[in-house]
Design an enzyme around this catalytic site. Structure first.
Site, PDB file in Angstrom:
ATOM      1  N   CYS A   4       0.849  -1.201   0.000  1.00 22.64           N
ATOM      2  CA  CYS A   4       0.000   0.000   0.000  1.00 22.64           C
ATOM      3  C   CYS A   4       0.888   1.256   0.000  1.00 22.64           C
ATOM      4  CB  CYS A   4      -0.907  -0.029   1.231  1.00 22.64           C
ATOM      5  SG  CYS A   4      -1.781   1.515   1.488  1.00 22.64           S
ATOM      6  N   CYS A   7       0.592   3.331   3.171  1.00 24.59           N
ATOM      7  CA  CYS A   7       1.276   2.681   4.308  1.00 24.59           C
ATOM      8  C   CYS A   7       2.779   2.926   4.199  1.00 24.59           C
ATOM      9  CB  CYS A   7       1.001   1.184   4.336  1.00 24.59           C
ATOM     10  SG  CYS A   7      -0.579   0.733   5.089  1.00 24.59           S
ATOM     11  N   ASP A  30      -0.456  16.732  -1.715  1.00 23.69           N
ATOM     12  CA  ASP A  30      -0.878  15.887  -2.838  1.00 23.69           C
ATOM     13  C   ASP A  30       0.089  16.114  -4.003  1.00 23.69           C
ATOM     14  OD1 ASP A  30      -3.845  14.459  -3.708  1.00 23.69           O
ATOM     15  OD2 ASP A  30      -2.444  15.004  -5.308  1.00 23.69           O
ATOM     16  N   ASN A  84     -12.973  10.307  -0.794  1.00 21.35           N
ATOM     17  CA  ASN A  84     -13.576   9.511  -1.858  1.00 21.35           C
ATOM     18  C   ASN A  84     -13.677   8.070  -1.400  1.00 21.35           C
ATOM     19  OD1 ASN A  84     -13.586  11.762  -3.608  1.00 21.35           O
ATOM     20  ND2 ASN A  84     -11.464  11.375  -4.187  1.00 21.35           N
ATOM     21  N   HIS A  95      -6.244   3.299   0.745  1.00 20.91           N
ATOM     22  CA  HIS A  95      -5.863   3.564   2.142  1.00 20.91           C
ATOM     23  C   HIS A  95      -6.547   4.894   2.415  1.00 20.91           C
ATOM     24  CE1 HIS A  95      -2.524   3.843   5.427  1.00 20.91           C
ATOM     25  NE2 HIS A  95      -3.333   4.878   5.615  1.00 20.91           N
ATOM     26  N   HIS A  97      -8.116   8.394   3.040  1.00 21.61           N
ATOM     27  CA  HIS A  97      -7.426   9.686   3.164  1.00 21.61           C
ATOM     28  C   HIS A  97      -8.426  10.800   2.968  1.00 21.61           C
ATOM     29  CE1 HIS A  97      -7.241   8.221  -0.972  1.00 21.61           C
ATOM     30  NE2 HIS A  97      -7.410   9.482  -1.345  1.00 21.61           N
TER      31      HIS A  97
HETATM   32  P1  AMP Z   1      -8.265   9.492  -4.346  1.00 21.49           P
HETATM   33  O1  AMP Z   1      -8.821   9.687  -5.734  1.00 21.49           O
HETATM   34  O2  AMP Z   1      -9.106  10.131  -3.303  1.00 21.49           O
HETATM   35  O3  AMP Z   1      -7.934   8.036  -4.043  1.00 21.49           O
HETATM   36  O4  AMP Z   1      -6.946  10.349  -4.328  1.00 21.49           O
HETATM   37  C1  AMP Z   1      -5.657   9.871  -4.377  1.00 21.49           C
HETATM   38  C2  AMP Z   1      -4.778  11.094  -4.352  1.00 21.49           C
HETATM   39  O5  AMP Z   1      -3.469  10.699  -4.023  1.00 21.49           O
HETATM   40  C3  AMP Z   1      -4.706  11.849  -5.694  1.00 21.49           C
HETATM   41  O6  AMP Z   1      -5.132  13.200  -5.487  1.00 21.49           O
HETATM   42  C4  AMP Z   1      -3.221  11.749  -6.060  1.00 21.49           C
HETATM   43  O7  AMP Z   1      -2.740  12.924  -6.701  1.00 21.49           O
HETATM   44  C5  AMP Z   1      -2.573  11.525  -4.706  1.00 21.49           C
HETATM   45  N1  AMP Z   1      -1.289  10.835  -4.717  1.00 21.49           N
HETATM   46  C6  AMP Z   1      -0.974   9.686  -5.358  1.00 21.49           C
HETATM   47  N2  AMP Z   1       0.283   9.308  -5.090  1.00 21.49           N
HETATM   48  C7  AMP Z   1       0.789  10.241  -4.255  1.00 21.49           C
HETATM   49  C8  AMP Z   1       2.051  10.423  -3.615  1.00 21.49           C
HETATM   50  N3  AMP Z   1       3.063   9.563  -3.761  1.00 21.49           N
HETATM   51  N4  AMP Z   1       2.221  11.514  -2.822  1.00 21.49           N
HETATM   52  C9  AMP Z   1       1.223  12.396  -2.666  1.00 21.49           C
HETATM   53  N5  AMP Z   1       0.008  12.269  -3.232  1.00 21.49           N
HETATM   54  C10 AMP Z   1      -0.208  11.211  -4.018  1.00 21.49           C
HETATM   55 ZN    ZN Z   2      -2.278   1.368   3.691  1.00 22.55          ZN
END
Ligand code: AMP
Ligand code: ZN
Length: 112
Positions: A4, A7, A30, A84, A95, A97
């Site tokens: 993950c 994680c 983000d 979401n 995971h 958020h």
């Molecule tokens: P969700 O659509 O709510 O699952 O959002 C996932 C979010 O994680 C998106 O806005 C991505 O831009 C962000 N994201 C993905 N990988 C990373 C990362 N390594 N560091 C920071 N944000 C990330």
């Molecule tokens: Zn996780």
């Protein structure tokens, strides 16, 4: 090593810059910001989504958001918290958020 991504961030395996953390949550920017301020808040413990997270942990989220928003300088003008869940909710990282969006007038998504 966990499969993950969040994680791995929580375990500090990826070198992601941590903006704020306590025993339960961590905040980092983000990677693909949708607003001038776009910070993700994750529980350090893995839960798939908002319906999965333990009640005694989610109960600690408002205090974390309050301190974080003050630290980011957005508490007075305000911000939006989005989470979401699942495919139609647009969740791509399973995971749970919370997106903290701020730094401009975010409009009214509910009416769009
Ligand atoms: P969700 O659509 O709510 O699952 O959002 C996932 C979010 O994680 C998106 O806005 C991505 O831009 C962000 N994201 C993905 N990988 C990373 C990362 N390594 N560091 C920071 N944000 C990330
Ligand atoms: Zn996780």
């Amino acid at each position: 090593m966990s499969d993950c991504l969040f994680c791995r961030i929580a375990n500090k395996e990826l070198g992601t810059e941590v903006l704020m953390e306590n025993d339960y949550f961590m905040a980092f920017s983000d990677i693909n910001p949708k607003a001038p301020v776009h910070v993700l808040i994750i529980p350090k413990k893995h839960f798939q989504d908002i319906t999965d997270i333990e009640g005694d942990i989610i109960a600690k989220l408002p205090d974390f958001i309050k301190e974080l928003s003050e630290k980011l300088g957005v508490s007075e003008r305000g911000f939006r918290i989005i989470t979401n869940k699942g495919k139609d909710g647009g969740q791509i990282i399973f995971h749970t958020h919370f997106h903290l969006l701020a730094g401009k007038d975010l409009g009214d998504l509910i009416k769009e």
